[in-house]
Scaffold this active site. Structure first.
Site, PDB file in Angstrom:
ATOM      1  N   THR A 133       0.830  -1.215   0.000  1.00  0.00           N
ATOM      2  CA  THR A 133       0.000   0.000   0.000  1.00  0.00           C
ATOM      3  C   THR A 133       0.862   1.261   0.000  1.00  0.00           C
ATOM      4  OG1 THR A 133      -1.451   1.276   1.449  1.00  0.00           O
ATOM      5  CG2 THR A 133      -0.084  -0.324   2.526  1.00  0.00           C
ATOM      6  N   ASP A 134       0.281   2.366  -0.472  1.00  0.00           N
ATOM      7  CA  ASP A 134       0.991   3.652  -0.414  1.00  0.00           C
ATOM      8  C   ASP A 134       1.080   4.181   1.015  1.00  0.00           C
ATOM      9  OD1 ASP A 134      -1.692   4.328  -0.063  1.00  0.00           O
ATOM     10  OD2 ASP A 134      -1.696   5.949  -1.538  1.00  0.00           O
ATOM     11  N   GLU A 135       0.304   3.577   1.931  1.00  0.00           N
ATOM     12  CA  GLU A 135       0.273   4.101   3.302  1.00  0.00           C
ATOM     13  C   GLU A 135       1.605   3.921   4.024  1.00  0.00           C
ATOM     14  OE1 GLU A 135      -3.408   3.353   5.422  1.00  0.00           O
ATOM     15  OE2 GLU A 135      -4.484   3.101   3.534  1.00  0.00           O
ATOM     16  N   TYR A 158      -1.652  -0.497  10.955  1.00  0.00           N
ATOM     17  CA  TYR A 158      -1.793  -1.177   9.655  1.00  0.00           C
ATOM     18  C   TYR A 158      -0.598  -0.864   8.758  1.00  0.00           C
ATOM     19  CZ  TYR A 158      -3.207  -1.666   4.741  1.00  0.00           C
ATOM     20  OH  TYR A 158      -3.234  -1.970   3.395  1.00  0.00           O
ATOM     21  N   LYS A 162       2.441  -3.265   7.216  1.00  0.00           N
ATOM     22  CA  LYS A 162       2.701  -3.437   5.778  1.00  0.00           C
ATOM     23  C   LYS A 162       4.138  -3.004   5.446  1.00  0.00           C
ATOM     24  CE  LYS A 162       0.270  -4.631   2.919  1.00  0.00           C
ATOM     25  NZ  LYS A 162      -0.105  -5.970   2.385  1.00  0.00           N
TER      26      LYS A 162
HETATM   27  P1  NAD Z   1      -9.402  -7.534   2.189  1.00  0.00           P
HETATM   28  O1  NAD Z   1      -9.411  -7.267   3.653  1.00  0.00           O
HETATM   29  O2  NAD Z   1     -10.633  -7.289   1.383  1.00  0.00           O
HETATM   30  O3  NAD Z   1      -9.004  -9.055   1.934  1.00  0.00           O
HETATM   31  C1  NAD Z   1      -7.969  -9.700   2.634  1.00  0.00           C
HETATM   32  C2  NAD Z   1      -8.111 -11.192   2.382  1.00  0.00           C
HETATM   33  O4  NAD Z   1      -7.040 -11.834   3.095  1.00  0.00           O
HETATM   34  C3  NAD Z   1      -9.426 -11.784   2.879  1.00  0.00           C
HETATM   35  O5  NAD Z   1      -9.967 -12.638   1.898  1.00  0.00           O
HETATM   36  C4  NAD Z   1      -9.020 -12.555   4.127  1.00  0.00           C
HETATM   37  O6  NAD Z   1      -9.848 -13.685   4.375  1.00  0.00           O
HETATM   38  C5  NAD Z   1      -7.594 -12.967   3.788  1.00  0.00           C
HETATM   39  N1  NAD Z   1      -6.791 -13.205   5.001  1.00  0.00           N
HETATM   40  C6  NAD Z   1      -6.696 -12.390   6.088  1.00  0.00           C
HETATM   41  N2  NAD Z   1      -5.902 -12.963   7.009  1.00  0.00           N
HETATM   42  C7  NAD Z   1      -5.468 -14.148   6.493  1.00  0.00           C
HETATM   43  C8  NAD Z   1      -4.625 -15.181   6.960  1.00  0.00           C
HETATM   44  N3  NAD Z   1      -4.060 -15.126   8.189  1.00  0.00           N
HETATM   45  N4  NAD Z   1      -4.389 -16.240   6.157  1.00  0.00           N
HETATM   46  C9  NAD Z   1      -4.963 -16.316   4.930  1.00  0.00           C
HETATM   47  N5  NAD Z   1      -5.795 -15.388   4.453  1.00  0.00           N
HETATM   48  C10 NAD Z   1      -6.043 -14.299   5.211  1.00  0.00           C
HETATM   49  O7  NAD Z   1      -8.171  -6.697   1.629  1.00  0.00           O
HETATM   50  P2  NAD Z   1      -7.991  -5.943   0.238  1.00  0.00           P
HETATM   51  O8  NAD Z   1      -8.518  -4.584   0.377  1.00  0.00           O
HETATM   52  O9  NAD Z   1      -8.444  -6.827  -0.848  1.00  0.00           O
HETATM   53  O10 NAD Z   1      -6.404  -5.832   0.205  1.00  0.00           O
HETATM   54  C11 NAD Z   1      -5.613  -6.875  -0.341  1.00  0.00           C
HETATM   55  C12 NAD Z   1      -4.155  -6.484  -0.259  1.00  0.00           C
HETATM   56  O11 NAD Z   1      -3.947  -5.264  -0.966  1.00  0.00           O
HETATM   57  C13 NAD Z   1      -3.674  -6.232   1.178  1.00  0.00           C
HETATM   58  O12 NAD Z   1      -2.383  -6.758   1.297  1.00  0.00           O
HETATM   59  C14 NAD Z   1      -3.671  -4.713   1.300  1.00  0.00           C
HETATM   60  O13 NAD Z   1      -2.699  -4.297   2.217  1.00  0.00           O
HETATM   61  C15 NAD Z   1      -3.326  -4.301  -0.119  1.00  0.00           C
HETATM   62  N6  NAD Z   1      -3.850  -2.979  -0.534  1.00  0.00           N
HETATM   63  C16 NAD Z   1      -5.169  -2.662  -0.362  1.00  0.00           C
HETATM   64  C17 NAD Z   1      -5.644  -1.431  -0.812  1.00  0.00           C
HETATM   65  C18 NAD Z   1      -7.105  -1.051  -0.691  1.00  0.00           C
HETATM   66  O14 NAD Z   1      -7.479   0.094  -1.009  1.00  0.00           O
HETATM   67  N7  NAD Z   1      -7.987  -1.936  -0.268  1.00  0.00           N
HETATM   68  C19 NAD Z   1      -4.757  -0.524  -1.411  1.00  0.00           C
HETATM   69  C20 NAD Z   1      -3.421  -0.887  -1.564  1.00  0.00           C
HETATM   70  C21 NAD Z   1      -2.984  -2.125  -1.131  1.00  0.00           C
HETATM   71  P1  TYD Z   2     -10.678   3.917   4.372  1.00  0.00           P
HETATM   72  O1  TYD Z   2     -11.602   3.487   3.280  1.00  0.00           O
HETATM   73  O2  TYD Z   2     -10.771   3.261   5.709  1.00  0.00           O
HETATM   74  O3  TYD Z   2      -9.205   3.800   3.780  1.00  0.00           O
HETATM   75  P2  TYD Z   2      -7.774   4.320   4.384  1.00  0.00           P
HETATM   76  O4  TYD Z   2      -7.968   4.819   5.753  1.00  0.00           O
HETATM   77  O5  TYD Z   2      -6.949   3.088   4.354  1.00  0.00           O
HETATM   78  O6  TYD Z   2      -7.317   5.374   3.437  1.00  0.00           O
HETATM   79  O7  TYD Z   2     -10.874   5.478   4.590  1.00  0.00           O
HETATM   80  C1  TYD Z   2     -10.708   6.400   3.530  1.00  0.00           C
HETATM   81  C2  TYD Z   2     -10.840   7.796   4.102  1.00  0.00           C
HETATM   82  O8  TYD Z   2     -12.189   7.991   4.553  1.00  0.00           O
HETATM   83  C3  TYD Z   2      -9.972   8.057   5.321  1.00  0.00           C
HETATM   84  O9  TYD Z   2      -9.499   9.386   5.269  1.00  0.00           O
HETATM   85  C4  TYD Z   2     -10.901   7.861   6.504  1.00  0.00           C
HETATM   86  C5  TYD Z   2     -12.244   8.305   5.947  1.00  0.00           C
HETATM   87  N1  TYD Z   2     -13.444   7.603   6.497  1.00  0.00           N
HETATM   88  C6  TYD Z   2     -14.531   8.371   6.964  1.00  0.00           C
HETATM   89  O10 TYD Z   2     -14.524   9.608   6.935  1.00  0.00           O
HETATM   90  N2  TYD Z   2     -15.621   7.698   7.430  1.00  0.00           N
HETATM   91  C7  TYD Z   2     -15.684   6.329   7.491  1.00  0.00           C
HETATM   92  O11 TYD Z   2     -16.708   5.768   7.977  1.00  0.00           O
HETATM   93  C8  TYD Z   2     -14.563   5.571   6.985  1.00  0.00           C
HETATM   94  C9  TYD Z   2     -14.584   4.074   7.032  1.00  0.00           C
HETATM   95  C10 TYD Z   2     -13.478   6.255   6.499  1.00  0.00           C
END
Ligand code: NAD
Ligand code: TYD
Length: 352
Positions: A133-135, A158, A162
């Site tokens: 992630t970019d975070e 988080y 990462k």
């Molecule tokens: P998500 O929470 O929707 O899915 C995570 C998946 O991992 C789930 O299916 C869960 O069952 C599985 N999982 C969790 N713990 C596990 C374990 N101990 N063993 C096996 N499986 C396990 O997450 P996402 O949003 O799809 O993100 C996927 C990846 O992409 C993550 O690594 C996250 O850090 C990265 N990412 C997410 C975003 C975003 O905006 N969602 C952006 C950049 C990077």
């Molecule tokens: P989120 O989707 O949790 O992603 P991340 O924190 O990983 O960027 O949140 C996106 C943005 O929205 C973040 O600035 C927090 C804000 N947010 C709210 O204002 N209300 C909410 O209920 C949630 C879940 C997030």
């Protein structure tokens, strides 16, 4: 194409399910193994359309279980790993950091160890791809964007977990010569997104006429990318990215949270046949997230220039597709928002 048997972890989650679908459909000669623990965020319904394909296999398991992971790798002799399994929600990491250390850090090291033990230091045609992630870069002020060279400065449990896992992946490249690739992507949106994250939570609440909880003043900025464009970037990096390199992925699409929520309200007013401005009345400012990062923004020019990737949809198009999917899949939403979700929602928002 030499790489044939690929393990995708976290394939039942939001982004993972789009990556699994893409690889199963685009590469019929590959055997795709989806390893997922099926936590609250993992849902096999996300993959219903491909579950019967002959090149798709599901394995239920936990990446924190080192013995199980070793056994799985020795049994299947994977050629490549695309690692997405993680605990992914910042708010949950604030309540329970240790779970994030176990899954995101220990789980990643377990996978690296298992890959190392079956590849015997012969890494030429093996790939360990870590999805991050970019975070990890921390937060930006009003100006600038994250580059691949930006120093890591994670602020939440988080992003700290990462960042740590990214460092381990890089260390296995540097120390053991493992072929690795890492990508750091901005916030994703799209179908099959669990409604605890901003966009699907707001869609669900607008549909149900529930308050729209905006943290703080809603001034924080995120850079949003359509999930299918992320999956395509992962495909490009897996196949064409350079060994040991990091690629930033982002859609050059920054939105202040409050502006995004208002835009979504207008779109949903149209879709639901409500009067313009009706959904906006649901906006409710709530206590800010602890340590809330102000702004994220990605410079994806390395990925665009070296691998020719670019986003396929505008935010307007992607968001409309997303809203249409949620409106057409209310059963899915209902299934994932019953039971534990209710308890989570209660404890997260009741006190804000
Ligand atoms: P998500 O929470 O929707 O899915 C995570 C998946 O991992 C789930 O299916 C869960 O069952 C599985 N999982 C969790 N713990 C596990 C374990 N101990 N063993 C096996 N499986 C396990 O997450 P996402 O949003 O799809 O993100 C996927 C990846 O992409 C993550 O690594 C996250 O850090 C990265 N990412 C997410 C975003 C975003 O905006 N969602 C952006 C950049 C990077
Ligand atoms: P989120 O989707 O949790 O992603 P991340 O924190 O990983 O960027 O949140 C996106 C943005 O929205 C973040 O600035 C927090 C804000 N947010 C709210 O204002 N209300 C909410 O209920 C949630 C879940 C997030």
């Amino acid at each position: 194409m030499t790489t044939k048997k690929i393990l995708i972890t976290g394939g039942a989650g939001f982004i993972g399910s789009h990556v699994v679908r893409r690889f199963v459909n685009h590469y019929p000669s590959y055997e795709i193994y989806n390893l997922d623990k099926l936590t609250y965020a993992g849902n096999l319904e996300n993959l219903k359309d491909i579950e019967n394909k002959s090149n798709y296999h599901f394995v239920k398991g936990d990446i924190t279980d080192a013995e199980f992971i070793q056994h799985l790798f020795h049994e299947h002799q994977f050629d490549g790993v695309i690692h997405l399994a993680a605990e992914s929600h910042v708010d949950r990491s604030i309540s329970n950091p240790l779970e994030f250390v176990l899954t995101n850090v220990v789980g990643t090291v377990n996978l690296l160890n298992a890959a190392k033990s079956i590849w015997h230091n012969q890494y030429a045609d093996k790939i360990f791809y870590h999805v991050s992630t970019d975070e990890v870069y921390g937060q930006l002020g009003d100006e600038g964007k994250f580059l691949e060279t930006t120093a890591y400065s994670p602020n939440s449990p988080y992003s700290a977990s990462k960042a740590s896992s990214d460092h381990f992946v890089r260390a296995y490249h540097h120390t053991y010569g493992m072929q690795v690739k890492i990508s750091n992507c901005s916030n994703n949106y799209g179908s099959h997104h669990f409604p605890e994250k901003l966009i699907p939570l707001m869609i669900n609440n607008i549909m149900n006429n529930k308050p729209l909880p905006v943290y703080g003043k809603g001034e924080n900025v995120r850079d949003w990318l359509f999930v299918e464009d992320h999956a395509r970037a992962i495909d490009d990096i897996y196949h064409k990215g350079s060994n040991g390199e990091t690629y930033n992925i982002g859609g050059n699409n920054e939105w202040q949270n409050i502006e995004l929520v208002k835009f979504l309200c207008q779109l949903m007013d149209r879709k639901l046949g409500r009067e313009t401005g009706e959904s906006e009345k649901l906006i409710s400012y709530v206590t800010d997230r602890a340590g809330h990062d102000f702004r994220y923004a990605i410079d994806a020019s390395k990925l665009m220039n070296e691998l020719g990737w670019e986003p396929s949809v505008t935010f307007e198009q992607g968001l409309e597709k997303t809203v249409d999917w949620y409106l057409a899949n209310q059963e899915w939403l209902k299934n994932v928002t019953t039971g534990n979700y209710q308890q989570y929602y209660q404890s997260m928002y009741a006190s804000r």
